[in-house]
Write a protein that holds these residues in place. Structure first.
Motif, short mmCIF file in Angstrom:
data_model
loop_
_atom_site.label_atom_id
_atom_site.label_comp_id
_atom_site.label_asym_id
_atom_site.label_seq_id
_atom_site.Cartn_x
_atom_site.Cartn_y
_atom_site.Cartn_z
N ASP A 49 0.89 -1.15 -0.05
CA ASP A 49 -0.18 0.00 0.04
C ASP A 49 0.91 1.28 0.04
OD1 ASP A 49 0.99 0.11 2.65
OD2 ASP A 49 -0.89 0.06 3.57
N GLY A 50 2.13 1.18 -0.24
CA GLY A 50 2.97 2.26 -0.15
C GLY A 50 3.53 2.82 1.20
N THR A 51 2.92 2.28 2.11
CA THR A 51 3.37 2.65 3.32
C THR A 51 4.79 2.17 3.99
OG1 THR A 51 1.07 2.61 4.41
CG2 THR A 51 2.71 2.59 6.00
N GLU A 52 5.90 3.15 4.28
CA GLU A 52 6.89 3.01 4.67
C GLU A 52 7.13 2.10 5.92
OE1 GLU A 52 11.04 5.29 6.08
OE2 GLU A 52 10.30 5.71 3.90
N TRP A 53 8.02 0.79 6.06
CA TRP A 53 8.37 0.34 7.22
C TRP A 53 9.82 0.45 7.32
CZ3 TRP A 53 10.53 -4.40 8.23
CH2 TRP A 53 10.64 -5.14 6.82
N HIS A 54 10.22 0.30 8.48
CA HIS A 54 11.61 -0.02 8.94
C HIS A 54 12.05 -0.83 9.82
CE1 HIS A 54 10.79 3.66 11.46
NE2 HIS A 54 11.87 3.10 11.91
#
Length: 89
Positions: A49-54
């Motif tokens: 969904d385009g959400t960044e995670w790190h």
């Protein structure tokens, strides 16, 4: 031996309270890559969904020593995978 903590932030915080000992940062870096790969393999469908995670890797003092960032976008170009497609005859 130094202890490193592998925290994942993806809309939810997954905090590593135990950590893992590695001989050096090079080994911790390899583990971060391995762990991130496992997360992408096992949970990959949820990241489109385009959400960044790190992943934030910290030392025992809580100081960040490594950060890996990921995001994925489904551009809507490929056919819908939920529908069967037939090959041309």
């Amino acid at each position: 031996m130094p202890r490193y903590f592998f925290h994942v932030v993806d809309g939810h915080n997954i905090i590593d309270n135990e950590g893992t000992e590695f001989p050096n940062l090079r080994h911790a870096r390899a583990e971060a890559i391995r762990l991130a790969g496992a997360i992408l393999r096992d949970e990959g469908d949820t990241f489109w969904d385009g959400t960044e995670w790190h992943m934030n890797v910290t030392d025992v003092a809580g100081q960040s020593v490594l950060r890996l960032r990921f995001s994925a976008d489904d551009q809507g170009i490929a056919p819908d995978e939920d529908h069967e497609t037939t090959a041309p005859a």
